[in-house]
Structures are given as structure tokens and as C-alpha cells.
Design an enzyme around this catalytic site. Structure first.
Site, PDB file in Angstrom:
ATOM      1  N   LYS B  78       1.087  -1.247  -0.144  1.00 23.04           N
ATOM      2  CA  LYS B  78      -0.181  -0.116   0.119  1.00 23.04           C
ATOM      3  C   LYS B  78       0.846   0.778   0.104  1.00 23.04           C
ATOM      4  O   LYS B  78       1.967   1.079   1.176  1.00 23.04           O
ATOM      5  CB  LYS B  78      -0.775  -0.006   0.984  1.00 23.04           C
ATOM      6  CG  LYS B  78      -2.357   1.067   1.218  1.00 23.04           C
ATOM      7  CD  LYS B  78      -3.068   0.883   2.273  1.00 23.04           C
ATOM      8  CE  LYS B  78      -3.624   2.185   2.299  1.00 23.04           C
ATOM      9  NZ  LYS B  78      -4.605   1.756   3.766  1.00 23.04           N
ATOM     10  N   SER B 153      -9.889   2.341   2.387  1.00 24.14           N
ATOM     11  CA  SER B 153      -9.017   2.833   2.037  1.00 24.14           C
ATOM     12  C   SER B 153      -8.038   1.290   1.921  1.00 24.14           C
ATOM     13  O   SER B 153      -7.130   1.835   0.186  1.00 24.14           O
ATOM     14  CB  SER B 153      -8.096   3.722   2.894  1.00 24.14           C
ATOM     15  OG  SER B 153      -7.132   2.741   3.671  1.00 24.14           O
ATOM     16  N   SER B 177      -9.978  -0.292   7.123  1.00 24.86           N
ATOM     17  CA  SER B 177      -9.455   0.006   5.750  1.00 24.86           C
ATOM     18  C   SER B 177      -9.118  -1.546   5.293  1.00 24.86           C
ATOM     19  O   SER B 177      -8.457  -1.453   3.997  1.00 24.86           O
ATOM     20  CB  SER B 177      -8.151   1.028   5.463  1.00 24.86           C
ATOM     21  OG  SER B 177      -8.634   1.802   6.304  1.00 24.86           O
TER      22      SER B 177
END
Lengths: 95, 485
Positions: B78, B153, B177
Site C-alpha cells: 500500500k 482505503s 481499511s
């Protein structure tokens, strides 16, 4: 909790976020909506409840004072938008 | 089966037996990435050349017999985790050109095991969002239906695993997330106990809630990655000194003697029928596997968690994001006349709408005259939520809930309605407030769209939830389904 225009401008100033007139109205509506939703917390009785800031039982974590490698000025300054020699260059703070 | 479809443990066996090289596996993942990225847009940066070099290095290690479960296996990271020399954007214009001079601890750990990083995953800007639409660059698409969001996210991380771009991914989870996008994309996603994994090098959002965790194709892989990233780190003083067990050893196919609770409050108003049905079917399956399930558990403060979370997280964010001032790194507004103007314009044009909204919300909640009514009140409610989990875990080994009240929603559907977007995390955020671990695993489909089941454990109780997750997975086929892209 309905916010007015002045309050939104005050928050924007505290947060140091520039806003346009349109932003202010849009933010006023959205933040007011969200804050109204938060009113639900008034229903919770927290009279004798202490606050929780974090969820692990660690306190006062210390470590030995040992010398170790650190980044070099050139590595740090590589991402600087403006620099001069080994310094970050900024606008004058006092004019 | 093509190489990119392998799990970590399957790939490891082939690598170890020299039936597959890391260069072949990495090449297959990169080829797949090239094919599906135009449709999915899961990655902000693809590091193909560097990946192939890492793969060659891994093959040299393997040839010497120096192999562990992650050696030579491609990972997607990420874009909120610092990678030395590889730009780390947080999907924000603010950090579009930021190249970290150091690695996050989790990245160092993977590197030291000979991992191969194929790129950086798209996300909601600064990890604030539940759909990956708040990326400053582009929205990521759900591989099960390209018109729908992948969750967020960590949407790019979840999609990259579901679509076989990477064999596994790392994400971060502040209010759901990792778990919510894992649920939306039908992969496994774990948020470990707060403190289980070092946050050093994770760009901070809400420091008392943030945790890094794995997104994987199955539960065995999840345990393998947790083994690699968990543990104390003297560069993160909130990382826990608790010993790290071998998480793969708790995986067992039956649940006899285990007590599971289902908190009623998580079956919230507005929950979709197909989600509820999938969950009830899953719970029945857990009973068949030998678990004793109590459907009557109550965690009465749950309805207040959303408001408490959306005060605490933005408050911490408003402080953490004060560092973006256009001086040391990142976007800097070039044409200002004064220091204050430079600061305000840098933040006006460097941050997207959702980030600004949260900074303003947090600033308000912490400001003079409102601190007690909002921030302090939310912290007290946090105590109540935590206490309720503590007492539930005196009776139950794990709690079962849906991961999200809905299946993936349409792109654009909630983009300008922040409250509706926030509700997407209603089942996941209480877990961050309490600091306990939670995992989302595939639990079926509703109208062809994934449904996730969340399993919640007590602090440092990752073994119990992995065990439940593994037993369920072994008894079902959901995790084997692949999206047609």
C-alpha cells in the site's frame, strides 16, 4: 450543531487550510450534518467513565541511549521544495 | 493453474522444489498486471525492473537453500508505507513526488526475507475513505464488477490480490481499511491487535488506531505474512513486546470446544438482506464445525462507536497532518507572498476534499470550548466500548459479525455524501477503537457480489481468530472463486 460561516472560516484558519467562498458553504453544510450526527453521544452516560487515549497497557517506554546511523543532510534535503546549501528555504517569518 | 494464481504456500512449495523460479513467478505477476491494470487501476507505481532484480536475487538465495515462506514471492505494498528510493504518495497530490530515504519496518522485514515487491497500491488519500475514490490520482475498480468500488482505503491492495497481480499485499487499517476492502473483493484481510506490528514508516493518519496487516488469498497465507511482520520494534514505542508465536500452528479444521458470540448490534438497520443471509449461513457452518454459537450477545455501546470514531480519528489526523507545510517535502505552493499564505495555499491545493474535511472536523473537535463536548466525550465512549469487548471475551473465544452492512456499492454513489460513506465502516471501526484484532474472510456472494465475515478476537488473540477463519475456509469454497475481468 449548525455551524455558521464565521465558524467555518475560524476552523479553516486554525487548521491553516485555505478555502474559497464556495468551499465555505459546502463545508458548512457537510460539517454541520456530521456534527449533528455526533449529538447521539449526548445520550451516553459517561459521568464516572475515564477517557481512553490508546488501547495498550504500555507506559513510559524508554530505550537505551545508543549511537546509531542517521540520515545525511543530503538525503533529507533531497525532497525539499526549496533549499539553499544545507538549509530548507522558507518565506520570511518576520517581515 | 497459472503461476500468478498461486497462494504463498503453493508458490513456496514450487520454489523450494525448483519447479518454478521467482523470476518466472514475478514475470507472470507483472504480465498479469499489465493486462488487467487498464481496467482495475489498483496500482499507483509498478516497479517491474526492480522486482525482476529482487527475483533474481531470491533465486540465488533459493539455489543456496536459503529459503523461507516469503522468499521470491511477489507482494504489493500500500502506498502509505515508506519504500526507500520508491515514491510513496499516499495517493495524495501532497506527496506525489515524495521519495522516502528509508524503509518502513515491515518493508525491511519483507526485504530481509527475500520478498519481491512489484509495486505500490492505490488508496484513499492518506487512508481516509472507504471506496478508494478519494485517491488524488484515479479510482480503483472492483474486479467482481468494474462499475463498483473495491472498498477502501486499502482498495488497491485488495484488488491486486483478488485479481492475481500480486500473490499477497500489505495494507493499513484505521477503521476498517484492510477488512472492508478484503470483504468487498473476496480476499482475506487481517487487522492485528494494536501494537502487534510496528508502525515505523507507516505515514500516520490516526496514531492510536492505525495498524498494518496482510491481505491474502487464504488464511494460511495470512498467518505466514503475520509471522513475518509481527513483533517489537524499538523504532515504534507503541509496538508490543509480547512474544510472536508461529501463527500457522494454530490452523485446525475443527472448532470443537470453541465458544463464539454474535453481537446483535452489528446486524444494523440498513443491512442488506443478502449480507444477512450469507452471514447466517456462515454461522450455521461454524456450528456444524463444532463451535458453540451464542446469537444473543449484546455490546450496547456499539451504536455510539461511529460518532466516537469520527471524532477521535479526525482529531488525531488534524494533528498528524499539520506536518504538511510545504517546507521539508511534498507539494509547496510556489507563488505566495507570505509564509502564512504559502502554508494555507499549500494545504488548500495539496489536500483533497475528504482530507480537508477531516482536518477541519478534528480541528473543531479539539478547539477551545468544544474539546470536552467532543474529543473528551468520545474518549470516554471509547472506554465503554473497550470494556464491553473485554467482558465479552471473558465468555467467548471470538465474536462473529458481517464485515460491512452492504455488498460493494457503485462508483460515485456515496462520493459527495460523507456520512453515508462513513456508515460503510460501521461494523469494522469499533474494533480499532478497542484495539483488538479482526479478520475478514470470504463468506459468500449476494447477487454475484462478495460478502465478508468478520471474526474479532481479544487483544493478542490472533491465533483464535485465525483458527476460526481457517476452519470455515476449509469447509467452504468461496475463497477459490475468481473474478472474470
Amino acid at each position: 450543531m449548525k455551524l455558521n460561516r464565521e465558524e467555518v472560516l475560524h476552523i479553516a484558519k486554525l487548521a491553516r487550510v485555505g478555502v474559497t467562498d464556495d468551499d465555505v458553504e459546502h463545508l458548512r453544510e457537510q460539517l454541520s450534518d456530521i456534527l449533528e450526527n455526533f449529538e447521539i453521544l449526548k445520550k451516553v452516560d459517561t459521568a464516572d467513565v475515564p477517557p481512553t487515549a490508546q488501547s495498550i497497557p504500555l507506559q513510559n517506554v524508554t530505550k537505551d541511549d545508543q549511537a546509531a546511523d542517521s540520515l545525511l543532510p543530503g538525503q533529507i534535503l533531497a525532497n525539499a521544495p526549496r533549499k539553499e546549501g544545507e538549509y530548507f528555504r522558507v518565506k520570511a517569518v518576520l517581515e | 493453474m497459472t503461476p500468478q494464481q498461486l497462494t504463498i504456500h503453493e508458490a513456496h512449495r514450487l520454489l523450494k522444489d525448483k519447479k518454478l523460479s521467482s523470476v518466472e513467478l514475478t514475470g507472470a505477476c507483472l504480465k498479469r498486471t499489465g493486462e488487467v491494470e487498464p481496467k482495475l487501476q489498483a496500482l499507483v507505481t509498478v516497479t517491474g525492473e526492480a522486482a525482476l532484480k529482487q527475483a533474481e536475487n531470491a533465486d540465488r538465495l533459493i539455489a543456496k537453500g536459503d529459503i523461507n515462506p516469503l522468499t521470491g514471492v511477489p507482494v504489493v505494498i500500500k502506498d502509505v508505507l515508506c519504500t526507500k528510493g520508491v515514491r510513496t504518495t499516499c495517493s495524495s497530490k501532497m506527496l506525489e513526488n515524495f521519495i522516502p530515504p528509508y524503509n518502513a519496518t515491515v518493508v525491511e522485514k519483507l526485504n530481509s526475507l527475500g520478498a519481491v515487491s512489484i509495486g505500490k497500491a492505490n488508496m484513499d488519500e492518506f487512508a481516509m475513505g472507504s471506496s478508494t475514490e478519494h485517491s488524488a490520482f484515479f479510482a480503483t475498480h472492483n474486479p467482481w464488477d468494474l462499475d463498483r468500488v473495491p472498498g477502501g482505503s486499502s482498495g488497491g491492495s485488495a484488488v491486486s490480490v483478488a485479481a492475481d497481480e500480486g500473490i499477497y499485499a500489505l495494507g493499513s487499517d484505521t477503521g476498517g481499511s484492510i477488512r472492508q476492502p478484503a470483504g468487498f473483493c473476496s480476499v482475506v484481510g487481517l487487522k492485528p491487535t494494536y501494537g502487534r506490528v510496528s508502525r515505523y514508516g507507516l505515514v500516520a493518519f490516526a496514531s492510536s488506531l492505525d495498524q498494518i496487516g496482510p491481505l491474502t488469498k487464504d488464511v494460511t497465507d495470512c498467518a505466514i505474512v503475520l509471522n513475518a511482520i509481527a513483533g517489537f520494534d524499538n523504532r515504534d514505542s507503541t509496538s508490543a513486546p509480547n512474544p510472536v508465536p508461529d501463527y500457522t500452528r494454530c490452523l485446525a479444521a475443527d472448532l470443537k470446544g470453541l465458544k463464539l458470540g454474535v453481537p446483535q448490534e452489528y446486524f444494523v438497520q440498513g443491512m442488506q438482506r443478502e449480507v444477512e443471509k450469507a452471514l447466517l449461513d456462515a454461522i450455521r457452518k461454524l456450528e456444524e464445525l463444532g463451535a458453540k454459537v451464542d446469537l444473543g450477545v449484546s455490546l450496547p455501546s456499539t451504536p455510539y462507536a461511529l460518532a466516537a470514531y469520527y471524532i477521535i480519528a479526525p482529531s488525531e489526523a488534524s494533528a498528524n497532518l499539520a506536518r504538511y507545510d510545504g517546507v521539508k517535502y511534498g507539494f509547496s505552493y510556489p507563488d505566495a507572498d507570505s509564509m502564512w499564505e504559502a502554508l494555507e495555499k499549500t494545504r488548500q491545493f495539496g489536500f483533497g476534499d475528504e482530507v480537508k474535511r477531516r482536518i477541519m472536523l478534528g480541528t473543531y473537535a479539539l478547539s477551545a470550548g468544544y474539546y470536552d463536548a467532543y474529543y473528551l466525550k468520545a474518549q470516554k465512549v471509547r472506554t465503554l466500548i473497550r470494556r464491553e469487548f473485554d467482558s465479552a471475551f471473558e465468555k467467548y473465544d471470538a465474536l462473529i459479525t458481517p464485515t460491512s452492512p452492504t455488498v460493494p456499492f457503485k462508483l460515485g454513489e456515496k462520493l459527495d455524501d460523507p456520512l453515508q460513506m462513513y456508515l460503510s465502516d460501521v461494523c469494522t471501526l469499533p474494533i480499532n477503537i478497542a484495539g483488538v484484532p479482526g479478520i475478514s474472510i470470504p463468506a459468500g456472494f449476494g447477487n454475484g457480489l462478495p460478502v465478508g465475515m468478520q471474526i474479532i478476537g481479544k487483544p493478542f488473540g490472533e491465533e483464535a481468530i485465525l483458527k476460526v477463519a481457517y476452519a470455515y475456509e476449509q469447509a467452504t469454497e468461496w475463497h477459490k472463486r475468481k473474478p472474470q475481468i
